[in-house]
Design a protein around this motif. Structure first.
Motif, short mmCIF file in Angstrom:
data_model
loop_
_atom_site.label_atom_id
_atom_site.label_comp_id
_atom_site.label_asym_id
_atom_site.label_seq_id
_atom_site.Cartn_x
_atom_site.Cartn_y
_atom_site.Cartn_z
N GLY A 254 0.66 -1.32 0.04
CA GLY A 254 -0.04 -0.01 0.03
C GLY A 254 1.17 1.19 0.01
N ALA A 255 2.09 1.12 0.69
CA ALA A 255 2.91 2.41 0.76
C ALA A 255 3.86 2.62 -0.59
N LEU A 256 4.02 1.56 -1.49
CA LEU A 256 4.78 1.94 -2.54
C LEU A 256 4.39 3.01 -3.42
N PRO A 257 3.11 2.98 -3.92
CA PRO A 257 2.69 4.31 -4.70
C PRO A 257 3.04 5.53 -4.16
N PHE A 258 3.03 5.57 -2.76
CA PHE A 258 3.46 6.97 -2.25
C PHE A 258 4.95 6.99 -2.06
N GLN B 82 7.66 9.97 -2.97
CA GLN B 82 8.47 10.56 -1.94
C GLN B 82 10.01 10.21 -1.89
N PHE B 83 10.59 9.20 -2.37
CA PHE B 83 12.07 8.90 -2.38
C PHE B 83 12.56 9.03 -3.96
N ALA B 84 11.67 9.18 -4.81
CA ALA B 84 12.01 9.35 -6.38
C ALA B 84 12.80 7.71 -6.89
N LEU B 85 12.13 6.87 -6.51
CA LEU B 85 12.69 5.30 -6.61
C LEU B 85 12.91 4.96 -8.05
N THR B 86 14.03 4.59 -8.34
CA THR B 86 14.41 3.62 -9.66
C THR B 86 13.82 2.38 -9.50
N ASP C 84 -0.27 11.74 6.13
CA ASP C 84 -1.51 10.82 6.49
C ASP C 84 -1.59 9.50 5.92
N ALA C 85 -0.64 9.45 4.89
CA ALA C 85 -0.58 7.87 4.29
C ALA C 85 0.40 6.91 4.81
N TRP C 86 1.58 7.00 3.92
CA TRP C 86 2.68 6.08 4.34
C TRP C 86 3.22 6.09 5.77
N ARG C 87 3.37 7.31 6.13
CA ARG C 87 3.90 7.34 7.55
C ARG C 87 2.77 6.70 8.59
N TRP C 88 1.61 6.86 8.40
CA TRP C 88 0.42 6.25 9.43
C TRP C 88 0.40 4.60 9.10
N MET C 89 0.42 4.37 7.76
CA MET C 89 0.63 2.91 7.35
C MET C 89 1.62 2.24 8.25
N PHE C 90 2.91 2.63 8.26
CA PHE C 90 3.88 1.99 9.14
C PHE C 90 3.83 2.35 10.68
N PHE D 63 1.59 -10.45 -3.91
CA PHE D 63 1.57 -9.67 -2.66
C PHE D 63 2.13 -8.25 -2.56
N ASN D 64 3.61 -8.10 -3.03
CA ASN D 64 4.20 -6.75 -2.74
C ASN D 64 4.05 -6.01 -3.78
N TYR D 65 3.91 -6.27 -5.11
CA TYR D 65 3.71 -5.46 -6.43
C TYR D 65 2.26 -5.65 -6.95
N THR D 66 1.37 -5.77 -6.05
CA THR D 66 0.05 -5.63 -6.66
C THR D 66 -0.36 -4.40 -7.38
N SER D 67 0.18 -3.48 -6.96
CA SER D 67 -0.12 -2.04 -7.74
C SER D 67 0.45 -2.01 -8.91
#
Length: 469
Positions: A35-39, A43-47, A189-195, A291-295
């Protein structure tokens, strides 16, 4: 073999569920990244490489946690290891939520993995050691049940938080808030709360663990026979306690201090090879990519963020339902048939999934195949692998042998989740699933050739059979 009425079912199930709360936290840390990956990408400009490493960093911590847990479990007991795992979970959850940089996030994610690794080894081991043979498969599967409950609850929370963010877009734009200010608030509101919310179940687990008795098998191995007898008498009738005591005592006769060298001795090597192979296969079968890459999977067929996160919830529900079915059947159908069915079923379903993704089928049809794959895994490889790993090793090396097998599992998990974004980037999202289909068919052939049935036998009977063969 003990009669079912000779042991205290309510007490055994109760302490099994408390121990299995570690599985809930395992499920939380496992699912929260989806759930957090899209955010986090924003946030971290991930390659693709960093996305894979960020996802897999949990597994690197798990490897350390397994090795750490093996030493603690053999030297100090199963219970102290569970306490440490709970503490690590709580601290790392809060730390990740406060991360201000990718480096800080990765360090804390690695730390969370140490707790996950400890729990993934100690919880099923503890449950197996306090459970009578007749219900051991079901009880160890309780750990997998709490894992999938953790996954489902986390996915629901992720979906709720993300949904609130989507609603907040309109509100913040209506009041004239700038895009940069919105992005800042959205991340809070999103990934910080998720963790960060992981601190709640961690605390509950820590409180519950303090109530658990130590494993009587470990107490006997540690020379604390009187304490072992007291706990065995809580677990069952005097006859059950006496017969179990004698069987464990006999299995430990002549055993020396555990070392990793003992794991590769000729007498136990067949069990160790099977345990490592099953652990690696459970990961290389590819389901944790789903599971990890559903999005990522659903984005490739045009699904929006809301649909992507909804699919994680659907996956969690199906995972839970079929895990319950597995708990009901694992001591009836047996371990081997479920493993064979699961491996072959996944091989077929992955080919379908690859074809659907390659040809851009509608998200609804892709969802059907994904959910069929999840249900197949949940009733077979997911719980049964953990059951077998907790059963097949002799008492005198169970701690170190389990840690070797589970270290292998987490190393395989890291390789799987690290390589998927790279493979998907070069081959297309569908490409890796052809590879996973081939691995699953190879796993089917391995189980058919090497895995023997273990249902209904005590841990000591399984050890005797290993020595004779």
């Amino acid at each position: 073999m003990s009669n079912q009425k000779s042991f205290n079912s309510g007490y055994i199930i109760g302490i099994s569920f408390i121990s299995a709360l570690g599985g809930y936290l395992f499920g939380f840390d496992f699912a929260v990244i989806s759930g957090a990956l899209p955010f986090l990408r924003t946030q971290f400009a991930l390659t693709p490489a960093w996305e894979g490493f960020l996802t897999g960093s949990l597994a690197l911590g798990c490897i350390v946690g397994c090795l750490f847990a093996g030493n603690i479990a053999d030297k100090y007991g199963r219970k102290p290891g569970l306490v440490i795992a709970a503490l690590i979970f709580a601290v790392s959850s809060i730390g990740i939520a406060l991360s201000q940089s990718l480096t800080y996030f990765l360090v804390l994610r690695f730390a969370a993995g140490i707790g996950v690794g400890m729990a993934s080894m100690l919880c099923p081991m503890y449950i197996a050691e306090i459970s009578p043979a007749e219900v051991r498969g079901r009880n160890v599967a309780i750990n997998q049940l709490t894992v999938v409950i953790g996954i489902l609850v986390t996915n629901l929370v992720n979906y709720f938080l993300a949904d609130k963010n989507l609603d907040a877009v309109h509100w913040m734009r209506n009041i004239g808030l700038s895009q940069s200010a919105y992005e800042h608030l959205r991340n809070i509101d999103a990934w910080r709360w998720m963790f960060g919310l992981g601190a709640v179940p961690s605390t509950i687990f820590l409180i519950g663990v303090t109530w658990l008795p130590e494993s009587p098998r470990w107490l006997l191995k540690a020379g604390q026979a009187d304490k072992a007898k007291l706990i065995l008498n809580k677990l069952g009738s005097p006859d059950f306690a006496e017969s179990t005591f004698r069987a464990v005592e006999k299995s430990l006769t002549g055993s020396a201090k555990q070392s990793y060298a003992m794991v590769f001795e000729k007498a136990v090597r067949p069990a160790v090879v099977v345990g490592i192979a099953l652990a690696v296969f459970q990961q290389f079968c590819g389901i944790n990519v789903v599971f990890n890459y559903t999005s990522t999977i659903f984005e490739s067929v045009g699904a929006n963020l809301d649909r992507q996160l909804f699919e994680t919830v659907a996956i969690g529900i199906v995972n839970l339902v079929f895990t319950l079915l597995a708990m009901w059947q694992v001591d009836k159908l047996g371990r081997r048939p479920l493993m064979l069915w699961g491996a072959l079923g996944l091989s077929i379903l992955y080919i379908l999934l690859a074809l659907f993704l390659q040809n851009k089928f509608p998200a609804g049809l892709v969802s059907v195949v994904v959910l069929l794959a999840i249900s197949t895994y949940a009733i077979s490889l997911a719980p049964v692998t953990w059951v077998l790993i907790s059963e097949i090793f002799p008492n005198k090396i169970r701690g170190v042998a389990s840690s070797v097998a589970i270290v292998s599992l987490w190393l395989a998990y890291f390789i799987l989740v690290f390589t998927f974004p790279l493979l998907a980037d070069s081959l297309g999202t569908y490409g890796p699933f052809y590879l996973y289909a081939g691995i699953c068919f190879a796993g089917f052939l391995f189980v058919k050739a090497k895995v023997k049935e273990t249902k209904g036998q005590t841990l000591e009977e399984l050890e005797d059979n290993l020595i004779r063969h």
